[in-house]
Design an enzyme around this catalytic site. Structure first.
Site, PDB file in Angstrom:
ATOM      1  N   GLY A 189       0.821  -1.219   0.000  1.00 47.97           N
ATOM      2  CA  GLY A 189       0.000   0.000   0.000  1.00 47.97           C
ATOM      3  C   GLY A 189       0.854   1.269   0.000  1.00 47.97           C
ATOM      4  N   GLU A 222       2.233  -1.334  -4.577  1.00 47.25           N
ATOM      5  CA  GLU A 222       0.962  -0.622  -4.687  1.00 47.25           C
ATOM      6  C   GLU A 222       0.152  -1.221  -5.831  1.00 47.25           C
ATOM      7  OE1 GLU A 222      -0.967   1.863  -3.208  1.00 47.25           O
ATOM      8  OE2 GLU A 222      -2.294   1.430  -4.904  1.00 47.25           O
ATOM      9  N   VAL A 281      -0.573  -8.382  -5.074  1.00 42.07           N
ATOM     10  CA  VAL A 281       0.040  -9.314  -4.124  1.00 42.07           C
ATOM     11  C   VAL A 281      -0.784 -10.596  -4.120  1.00 42.07           C
ATOM     12  CG1 VAL A 281       0.707  -9.697  -1.727  1.00 42.07           C
ATOM     13  CG2 VAL A 281       0.948  -7.424  -2.724  1.00 42.07           C
ATOM     14  N   ALA A 310      -8.249  13.200  11.131  1.00 43.91           N
ATOM     15  CA  ALA A 310      -8.516  13.696  12.481  1.00 43.91           C
ATOM     16  C   ALA A 310      -9.222  15.054  12.446  1.00 43.91           C
ATOM     17  CB  ALA A 310      -7.203  13.799  13.246  1.00 43.91           C
ATOM     18  N   HIS A 355       8.576  38.823   3.854  1.00 48.03           N
ATOM     19  CA  HIS A 355       9.768  38.354   3.147  1.00 48.03           C
ATOM     20  C   HIS A 355      10.909  38.228   4.148  1.00 48.03           C
ATOM     21  CE1 HIS A 355      12.706  37.851  -0.024  1.00 48.03           C
ATOM     22  NE2 HIS A 355      13.467  38.737   0.599  1.00 48.03           N
TER      23      HIS A 355
END
Ligand code: FAD
Ligand code: NAD
Length: 479
Positions: free
Chosen positions: A188, A211, A245, A326, A450
């Site tokens: 993954g 993946e 896989v 979250a 800046h």
């Protein structure tokens, strides 16, 4: 014991603890129940995020970044160090202390807001009675006017690669390695794969990520995803796309058999992290005589007020559909409390920031260029590289770009995409701008200090109208 509350919240993760605190602020008598126990078997409210998610992963990302900088960057800054040594045990102890401080903070917030905290497992029954089975198996009954379900999510397990906590681990296991694996396999290349892959690669592991999809980070803007893939590859993450896989064998080492465009392959590694997504904790939340309606993936279904089909029972956070984040969970926690109080509250689902804490960081909000193309929206693009930003050069952190997408007709900012240092912080400017329906010209007319990394965002906004100052002509052709 039979206690009466206005609101009972099941789960003390970001959705649940925020909902509980907001309900208390609004004058309700509140209880919050959570069943998580830490490594010392102590109740530890904060949910996945604080205990085994956002916070420990960011602690390790930060520590491993320092380690890598000391190895690769300090000399360039004129800092010479002798023998560099990794003390992983100290790194893990620090991570755990950060978690403990923050989860302790939730307990203090509960006390300060008079939220009653119950450590144990909550089950919703008839008439909004909630049974709490504590860790010593004693049961307390709570009666509630309203119940908020915020039980979160857990890792998806692949049938052919069950977690054994030693060689084949989920994200929780991967946060707790006691030594750096020599060869680390990851299934993954999503957020967890990339973040935890980065941690262990920086600390010295050879990392291969398998993946399934052909496209790297398909939900990110293509320009950003392509550059990120290249940079992470240069750092040493071996990301193999379009792999299937087939089997995982454990023994002295782990062997992963997979198929890619070239045929059957196998990968030998010492540890394997499976990070293929998470699923909602929607089972066993209610007694058998109640039925909570959920979709085929187990997400609890709610209406715009977060109401489930059960009377005065609400659901928020990872338990309901939407990105499992979250901050999205916390926003829903606040919104549900305010809805219960009869106030107006809405979550802006069109302006959720997504951040991947690799280095450089990846962050975005709003539409991607490919989405605008697909939906036939006429747009203009402005982009600016960190390599032309003075602060990034001073810091020696110049990889990446910021890209602003604006409606060609109205100039309204439709999406902002970042790959670069501090992108997780910089994206907040874009979220605020979009919350107020800013045009690219509004941003162009705004003054940025800046030298700051933020000026990259300013220049990208200026570039929408071909007005970027710190880049050389000729002007690029818009899309
Ligand atoms: P959770 O945080 O999962 O909390 C639910 C709580 O309820 C848990 O403590 C659980 O034990 C408890 N519970 C469940 N059932 C019961 C019951 N019946 N009785 C009592 N208690 C119960 N998101 C981000 O936005 N940024 C990040 O950087 C980030 N990093 C992550 C890194 C990792 C490794 C992982 C795994 C996740 C990460 N996430 C991140 C995702 C984030 O953790 C979740 O989106 C978030 O925690 C969801 O909040 P929640 O409150 O809905 O659920
Ligand atoms: P994810 O959905 O981000 O990525 C899973 C990846 O696994 C996808 O790219 C998918 O195509 C791939 N995959 C699925 N099955 C596969 C297979 N059999 N073989 C190979 N690849 C396969 O999920 P995750 O990384 O596990 O993270 C879970 C959740 O946690 C996410 O929803 C994420 O939002 C949240 N999270 C967020 C953050 C953050 O905000 N920075 C960090 C960590 C986790």
């Amino acid at each position: 014991m039979n206690e009466q509350y206005d609101v009972v919240v099941i789960g003390a993760g970001p959705a649940g603890y925020v909902a509980a605190i907001r309900c208390a602020q609004l004058g309700f008598r509140v209880a919050c129940i959570d069943d998580y126990l830490d490594e010392q078997n102590k109740p530890s409210p904060g949910g996945t995020c604080l205990n085994i998610g956002c916070i420990p992963s960011k602690a390790l990302l930060e520590s491993s970044h320092h380690y890598q900088q000391a190895q690769q960057q300090f000399a360039e800054h004129g800092i010479r160090i002798g023998q560099l040594e990794l003390d992983l045990a100290a790194m893990q102890t620090r991570k755990q202390q950060v978690v403990r401080d923050l989860t302790g903070g939730i307990q203090s917030l509960f006390k300060a807001n008079q939220v009653a905290f119950y450590a144990g497992r909550g089950t919703l029954g008839q008439n909004n009675r909630v049974d709490v089975v504590a860790h010593d198996n004693t049961t307390t009954q709570l009666m509630a006017e309203h119940v908020i379900l915020a039980s979160g999510s857990r890792p998806v397990e692949l049938p052919f690669a069950p977690f054994d906590g030693k060689q084949v681990v989920d994200s929780t296991g991967a946060l707790a390695f006691e030594s750096v694996p020599k060869r680390l396999g990851i299934i993954g290349a999503g957020v967890i794969g990339l973040e935890l892959g980065s941690v262990w690669q920086r600390l010295g592991a050879e990392v291969v990520v398998l993946e399934a999809q052909e496209t790297f980070l398909p939900d990110a803007d293509n320009t950003i995803a392509k550059q990120a893939n290249k940079l992470l590859g240069q750092q040493g993450l071996d990301i193999r796309l379009g792999t299937r896989v087939d089997a995982v064998h454990t023994g002295n080492t782990v062997r992963v058999d997979y198929t890619d465009g070239q045929g059957s392959q196998s990968l030998e590694c010492d540890k394997l992290i499976v990070a293929v997504g998470r699923r909602p904790n929607s089972e066993a939340l209610c007694s058998d005589d109640l039925s909570l309606s959920s979709d085929e993936r187990g997400f609890v279904q709610v209406d715009d007020h977060y109401r489930t089909g059960l009377n005065k029972v609400y659901a928020v956070g990872d338990l309901i559909p939407g990105p499992m984040l979250a901050h999205k969970s916390m926003e829903e926690g606040m919104a549900v409390a305010e809805r219960i109080a009869g106030q107006f509250a809405e979550v802006d689902y069109d302006n959720i920031p997504l951040v991947i804490y690799t280095h450089p960081e990846i962050a975005w909000t709003g539409r991607t260029e490919q989405q605008l193309k697909e939906t036939g929206v006429d747009y203009r693009v402005g982009q600016f590289p960190f390599s032309a930003n003075g602060r990034a050069r001073a810091a020696g952190d110049t990889e990446g770009i910021i890209k602003v997408l604006a409606d060609a007709r109205t100039d309204r900012v439709l999406g902002v995409h970042m790959l670069g240092p501090q992108a997780s912080e910089l994206i907040a400017q874009a979220v605020v701008a979009r919350a107020f329906a800013t045009s690219a010209e509004d941003l162009a007319l705004t003054m940025f200090a800046h030298p700051t990394l933020s000026e990259t965002f300013h220049e990208a906004a200026l570039d929408v109208a071909d007005r970027a100052i710190h880049r050389a002509p000729p002007r690029k052709k818009k899309h």
